[in-house]
Design a protein around this motif. Structure first.
Motif, PDB file in Angstrom:
ATOM      1  N   LEU A  46      44.475 -81.387 -71.549  1.00 15.08           N
ATOM      2  CA  LEU A  46      45.031 -79.891 -71.917  1.00 15.08           C
ATOM      3  C   LEU A  46      45.406 -79.745 -73.190  1.00 15.08           C
ATOM      4  O   LEU A  46      45.364 -78.580 -73.589  1.00 15.08           O
ATOM      5  N   VAL A  47      45.295 -80.990 -73.909  1.00 12.05           N
ATOM      6  CA  VAL A  47      45.731 -80.852 -75.486  1.00 12.05           C
ATOM      7  C   VAL A  47      44.331 -80.944 -76.042  1.00 12.05           C
ATOM      8  O   VAL A  47      43.556 -80.299 -76.843  1.00 12.05           O
ATOM      9  N   HIS A  48      43.605 -82.174 -75.818  1.00 13.01           N
ATOM     10  CA  HIS A  48      42.564 -82.469 -76.422  1.00 13.01           C
ATOM     11  C   HIS A  48      41.273 -81.767 -76.271  1.00 13.01           C
ATOM     12  O   HIS A  48      40.714 -81.309 -77.219  1.00 13.01           O
ATOM     13  N   LYS A  49      41.156 -81.237 -74.964  1.00 17.27           N
ATOM     14  CA  LYS A  49      39.977 -80.373 -74.886  1.00 17.27           C
ATOM     15  C   LYS A  49      40.288 -78.966 -74.592  1.00 17.27           C
ATOM     16  O   LYS A  49      39.808 -78.044 -75.134  1.00 17.27           O
ATOM     17  N   SER A  50      41.370 -78.564 -74.113  1.00 19.26           N
ATOM     18  CA  SER A  50      41.927 -77.263 -73.721  1.00 19.26           C
ATOM     19  C   SER A  50      42.126 -76.513 -75.279  1.00 19.26           C
ATOM     20  O   SER A  50      42.174 -75.237 -75.195  1.00 19.26           O
ATOM     21  N   ASN A  65      45.819 -92.409 -67.605  1.00 18.92           N
ATOM     22  CA  ASN A  65      47.074 -91.505 -67.248  1.00 18.92           C
ATOM     23  C   ASN A  65      46.914 -90.190 -67.586  1.00 18.92           C
ATOM     24  O   ASN A  65      47.974 -89.567 -68.189  1.00 18.92           O
ATOM     25  N   ILE A  66      45.503 -89.778 -67.745  1.00 20.12           N
ATOM     26  CA  ILE A  66      45.357 -88.239 -68.068  1.00 20.12           C
ATOM     27  C   ILE A  66      45.000 -87.464 -66.910  1.00 20.12           C
ATOM     28  O   ILE A  66      44.392 -88.283 -65.985  1.00 20.12           O
ATOM     29  N   GLU A  67      45.075 -86.316 -66.655  1.00 17.31           N
ATOM     30  CA  GLU A  67      44.754 -85.573 -65.338  1.00 17.31           C
ATOM     31  C   GLU A  67      43.186 -85.155 -65.724  1.00 17.31           C
ATOM     32  O   GLU A  67      42.640 -85.184 -66.824  1.00 17.31           O
ATOM     33  N   ASP A  68      42.592 -85.228 -64.595  1.00 24.11           N
ATOM     34  CA  ASP A  68      41.283 -84.753 -64.630  1.00 24.11           C
ATOM     35  C   ASP A  68      40.955 -83.367 -63.816  1.00 24.11           C
ATOM     36  O   ASP A  68      39.774 -82.945 -63.878  1.00 24.11           O
ATOM     37  N   THR A  69      42.123 -82.647 -63.340  1.00 28.18           N
ATOM     38  CA  THR A  69      41.860 -81.377 -62.593  1.00 28.18           C
ATOM     39  C   THR A  69      43.435 -80.670 -63.014  1.00 28.18           C
ATOM     40  O   THR A  69      44.477 -81.161 -62.588  1.00 28.18           O
ATOM     41  N   MET A  70      43.058 -79.415 -63.765  1.00 28.38           N
ATOM     42  CA  MET A  70      44.324 -78.792 -64.156  1.00 28.38           C
ATOM     43  C   MET A  70      44.188 -77.317 -63.886  1.00 28.38           C
ATOM     44  O   MET A  70      42.913 -76.562 -63.989  1.00 28.38           O
ATOM     45  N   ASN A 104      41.376 -72.790 -65.564  1.00 30.30           N
ATOM     46  CA  ASN A 104      41.120 -73.990 -64.557  1.00 30.30           C
ATOM     47  C   ASN A 104      40.309 -74.981 -65.442  1.00 30.30           C
ATOM     48  O   ASN A 104      39.140 -74.522 -65.914  1.00 30.30           O
ATOM     49  N   LEU A 105      40.439 -76.396 -65.417  1.00 30.42           N
ATOM     50  CA  LEU A 105      39.668 -77.210 -66.075  1.00 30.42           C
ATOM     51  C   LEU A 105      39.465 -78.327 -65.311  1.00 30.42           C
ATOM     52  O   LEU A 105      40.538 -79.048 -64.667  1.00 30.42           O
ATOM     53  N   PHE A 106      38.278 -78.886 -65.189  1.00 29.53           N
ATOM     54  CA  PHE A 106      37.934 -79.759 -64.262  1.00 29.53           C
ATOM     55  C   PHE A 106      36.981 -81.004 -64.909  1.00 29.53           C
ATOM     56  O   PHE A 106      36.188 -80.212 -65.651  1.00 29.53           O
ATOM     57  N   ALA A 107      36.787 -82.336 -64.787  1.00 24.18           N
ATOM     58  CA  ALA A 107      35.984 -83.045 -65.516  1.00 24.18           C
ATOM     59  C   ALA A 107      34.826 -83.740 -64.762  1.00 24.18           C
ATOM     60  O   ALA A 107      34.315 -84.880 -65.289  1.00 24.18           O
ATOM     61  N   TYR A 108      34.567 -83.466 -63.548  1.00 25.90           N
ATOM     62  CA  TYR A 108      33.673 -84.095 -62.773  1.00 25.90           C
ATOM     63  C   TYR A 108      32.766 -83.080 -61.998  1.00 25.90           C
ATOM     64  O   TYR A 108      32.158 -83.349 -60.986  1.00 25.90           O
ATOM     65  N   SER A 109      32.260 -82.019 -62.903  1.00 23.87           N
ATOM     66  CA  SER A 109      31.472 -81.189 -62.628  1.00 23.87           C
ATOM     67  C   SER A 109      30.101 -81.336 -62.406  1.00 23.87           C
ATOM     68  O   SER A 109      29.402 -82.185 -63.197  1.00 23.87           O
ATOM     69  N   PRO A 110      29.177 -80.803 -61.482  1.00 28.58           N
ATOM     70  CA  PRO A 110      27.885 -81.097 -61.639  1.00 28.58           C
ATOM     71  C   PRO A 110      27.023 -80.428 -62.740  1.00 28.58           C
ATOM     72  O   PRO A 110      26.075 -80.971 -63.174  1.00 28.58           O
ATOM     73  N   TRP A 111      27.751 -79.231 -63.246  1.00 30.82           N
ATOM     74  CA  TRP A 111      27.125 -78.850 -64.353  1.00 30.82           C
ATOM     75  C   TRP A 111      28.107 -78.616 -65.468  1.00 30.82           C
ATOM     76  O   TRP A 111      29.314 -78.614 -65.150  1.00 30.82           O
ATOM     77  N   GLU A 112      27.720 -78.182 -67.079  1.00 32.96           N
ATOM     78  CA  GLU A 112      28.665 -78.104 -67.730  1.00 32.96           C
ATOM     79  C   GLU A 112      28.533 -76.604 -68.464  1.00 32.96           C
ATOM     80  O   GLU A 112      27.567 -76.239 -68.701  1.00 32.96           O
ATOM     81  N   GLY A 113      29.683 -76.177 -68.542  1.00 31.94           N
ATOM     82  CA  GLY A 113      29.791 -74.724 -69.379  1.00 31.94           C
ATOM     83  C   GLY A 113      31.187 -73.979 -68.869  1.00 31.94           C
ATOM     84  O   GLY A 113      32.031 -74.768 -68.220  1.00 31.94           O
ATOM     85  N   PHE A 114      31.091 -72.716 -68.806  1.00 31.67           N
ATOM     86  CA  PHE A 114      32.102 -72.107 -68.452  1.00 31.67           C
ATOM     87  C   PHE A 114      31.779 -70.539 -68.067  1.00 31.67           C
ATOM     88  O   PHE A 114      30.769 -69.996 -68.260  1.00 31.67           O
ATOM     89  N   ARG A 115      32.808 -69.968 -67.412  1.00 31.58           N
ATOM     90  CA  ARG A 115      33.014 -68.602 -66.975  1.00 31.58           C
ATOM     91  C   ARG A 115      34.132 -68.221 -67.413  1.00 31.58           C
ATOM     92  O   ARG A 115      35.339 -68.737 -67.101  1.00 31.58           O
ATOM     93  N   VAL A 116      34.073 -66.994 -68.036  1.00 29.82           N
ATOM     94  CA  VAL A 116      35.300 -66.443 -68.162  1.00 29.82           C
ATOM     95  C   VAL A 116      35.293 -64.588 -68.037  1.00 29.82           C
ATOM     96  O   VAL A 116      34.254 -64.107 -68.516  1.00 29.82           O
ATOM     97  N   VAL A 153      54.244 -70.785 -70.278  1.00 30.42           N
ATOM     98  CA  VAL A 153      53.093 -71.597 -69.765  1.00 30.42           C
ATOM     99  C   VAL A 153      53.765 -72.340 -68.568  1.00 30.42           C
ATOM    100  O   VAL A 153      54.745 -73.014 -68.390  1.00 30.42           O
ATOM    101  N   PHE A 154      52.802 -72.147 -67.377  1.00 26.40           N
ATOM    102  CA  PHE A 154      53.163 -72.846 -66.413  1.00 26.40           C
ATOM    103  C   PHE A 154      51.946 -73.693 -65.856  1.00 26.40           C
ATOM    104  O   PHE A 154      50.920 -73.063 -65.799  1.00 26.40           O
ATOM    105  N   ALA A 155      51.805 -74.697 -65.659  1.00 25.06           N
ATOM    106  CA  ALA A 155      50.748 -75.755 -65.220  1.00 25.06           C
ATOM    107  C   ALA A 155      50.917 -76.668 -64.089  1.00 25.06           C
ATOM    108  O   ALA A 155      51.940 -77.195 -63.835  1.00 25.06           O
ATOM    109  N   LEU A 156      49.983 -77.036 -63.376  1.00 23.48           N
ATOM    110  CA  LEU A 156      49.754 -78.069 -62.464  1.00 23.48           C
ATOM    111  C   LEU A 156      48.592 -78.971 -62.813  1.00 23.48           C
ATOM    112  O   LEU A 156      47.726 -78.556 -63.428  1.00 23.48           O
ATOM    113  N   GLY A 157      48.754 -80.177 -62.619  1.00 23.94           N
ATOM    114  CA  GLY A 157      47.591 -81.101 -62.908  1.00 23.94           C
ATOM    115  C   GLY A 157      47.805 -82.543 -62.236  1.00 23.94           C
ATOM    116  O   GLY A 157      48.839 -82.836 -62.099  1.00 23.94           O
ATOM    117  N   ASP A 158      46.462 -83.240 -61.929  1.00 25.70           N
ATOM    118  CA  ASP A 158      46.591 -84.424 -61.528  1.00 25.70           C
ATOM    119  C   ASP A 158      45.252 -85.088 -61.766  1.00 25.70           C
ATOM    120  O   ASP A 158      44.417 -84.708 -62.272  1.00 25.70           O
TER     121      ASP A 158
END
Ligand SMILES: NC(=O)c1ccc[n+]([C@@H]2O[C@H](COP(=O)([O-])OP(=O)(O)OC[C@H]3O[C@@H](n4cnc5c(N)ncnc54)[C@H](O)[C@@H]3O)[C@@H](O)[C@H]2O)c1
Length: 428
Positions: free
Chosen positions: A188-192, A282-287, A302-314, A210-215
């Motif tokens: 959430l800091v490093h990448k987001s 101890n970092i989240e992969d789903t936020m 939404n950010l997650f780190a085990y996607s079959p493809w890389e990129g974004f939709r906004v 800001v309100f967040a959930l992550g695991d």
């Protein structure tokens, strides 16, 4: 005529090469690279070997404890900070105290205390601090800012932003130092920080609440065990089990990874190829994050780190219409190949939907270079002779702070289960 500038670089890892090769290859007319600093001599020697073909160096190298001596001896105008995130503030602050300006890689730092220390140091020293948000310079991202500034969809009321990190690039954050939140602030800091900076930039506003959930829901030993995995290893190099793991990184098969990390690890115990299904992550992969901005706009992210493809939709909703953008990025591993492929764009589509008119597509010319063509523009902005920038893309310490504060607030929100006001984190 602009005076030549002298640059010293601290943190000679994967990202550093982006800056030091650009200076010696493309910006010789304006810039001199004068020294390297790191904890690791092998990586500094590797950096010197990489600049040698351009007729530069070998430059003097300084271990981290000799950072101040380096500044006093080589007298740089500007220090480039490309170390592990957790250490950015130390070098940023000391460099400014010793009279240098600073260019820092993102994230500016990892928590609110260090952020405050940096903001205080900027005020105290009057030095300039820039944070290198290359994504702002990607032509499609700049185009979105242009559409919004020009009123294509009126006032932006909400943004829905989804970022996919794939099983190659996303996995890489779970192999090395980023996997410990103290080093990186988590994704959430490093990448987001990139993504939250883009929203701040696109909308021309700052985050308020800001309100967040992550695991951690995919990587890590516990998650793998739940899926029935029974073979584990701590690092890839020398492991039989790693041979069957599609997530394993085999450094000995890549000349650069071997030279920069495998051959260097004897000095500092930095293992670049840890198992993403090991212990100690101890970092989240789903936020998921919701942000209310000062402009009143609302973000769902939404950010997650085990996607079959890389990129974004906004998608942006406004008082006069809607913009949708999808960008597909190339897959890469940091230092594992051609740097121009880092974040390179494989496909993109921008569609504007005016409220009462037919939708239309916006075509943005392809440009060469990493991060969708943003990297070369950023480099020219830093080291070259940039033209006037209507979009004011050069990011300051305030931009650096505002982009990490969304993630830092998100981390606090994940911990407490409560919304967090950004104004309560630091004083500007
Ligand atoms: N903008 C981008 O697209 C982008 C891409 C990659 C990395 N980065 C940023 O660049 C920075 C470096 O990332 P990387 O992937 O190159 O990591 P890396 O692990 O390859 O390099 C980090 C370097 O910092 C050095 N280091 C560690 N502790 C130090 C200390 N106390 N003092 C001095 N040096 C120290 C390490 O020895 C290593 O050489 C990070 O802040 C990262 O967020 C930005």
């Amino acid at each position: 005529m602009t005076a030549r500038k002298r640059y010293a670089l601290v943190g000679t890892g994967g990202r550093a090469a982006f800056f030091y090769t650009a200076i010696v290859e493309d910006f010789k007319e304006t810039s001199d690279l004068v020294a390297f600093c790191d904890v690791n001599q092998t990586r500094m020697d590797y950096a010197n070997a990489k600049i040698a073909p351009f007729g530069v160096g070998p430059l003097p190298t300084y271990k981290s404890e000799d950072f101040e001596r380096m500044i006093k001896e080589v007298k740089p105008d500007i220090v480039i900070v490309t170390t592990v995130d957790r250490t950015h503030h130390t070098y940023i602050i000391r460099a400014m105290e010793l009279g240098c300006d600073v260019i820092s890689e993102k994230p500016m730092t990892v928590d609110e205390e260090k952020c405050q220390e940096i903001l205080d140091a900027v005020k105290r020293t009057g030095q300039n601090l820039r944070v290198t948000f290359n994504y702002r310079y990607s032509p499609h991202n700049t185009k979105i800012r242009e559409l919004i500034v020009d009123g294509a969809i009126g006032d932006v009321t909400s943004v829905h932003f989804e970022w996919m990190l794939n099983t190659k690039h996303g996995a890489d954050y779970f192999r090395r130092w980023h996997r410990d939140k103290r080093n990186s602030g988590g994704l959430l800091v490093h990448k987001s920080t990139h993504h939250f900076d883009l929203v701040n930039f696109w909308l021309g506003t700052q985050p308020a609440t800001v309100f967040a959930l992550g695991d951690l829901m995919f990587y890590g030993r516990e998650n793998a065990e739940k899926r029935g995995v029974t073979e584990f290893y701590s690092r890839s190099h020398g492991s039989e089990h790693a041979k069957n793991d599609p997530f394993a990184l085999h450094m000995q098969e890549n000349e650069q990874l071997k030279a920069m990390y495998l051959d260097a690890e004897k000095e500092d115990g930095y293992f670049r190829d840890q198992s993403v299904f090991g212990d100690g992550i101890n970092i989240e992969d789903t936020m998921g994050v919701m942000v209310k901005y000062r402009s009143n706009a609302i973000l769902t992210y939404n950010l997650f780190a085990y996607s079959p493809w890389e990129g974004f939709r906004v998608n942006f909703n406004g008082t006069k219409g809607r913009i949708e953008m999808e960008v597909v990025e190339a897959s890469y591993v940091n230092s594992g190949g051609d740097q121009a492929l880092e974040g390179a764009v494989k496909g993109k589509k921008i569609t504007v939907y005016p409220m009462f008119d037919a939708p239309y597509e916006i075509h943005v010319a392809e440009s060469k270079g990493g991060h969708g063509g943003g990297d070369p523009v950023l480099l020219n902005d830093l080291f070259g002779k940039p033209d006037y920038d209507r979009f004011n893309r050069a990011a300051s310490h305030v931009d650096g702070a505002m982009s990490i504060l969304t993630g830092i607030a998100g981390n606090r929100s994940i911990k407490t289960g409560l919304p967090v006001k950004v104004s309560e984190l630091v004083q500007f």
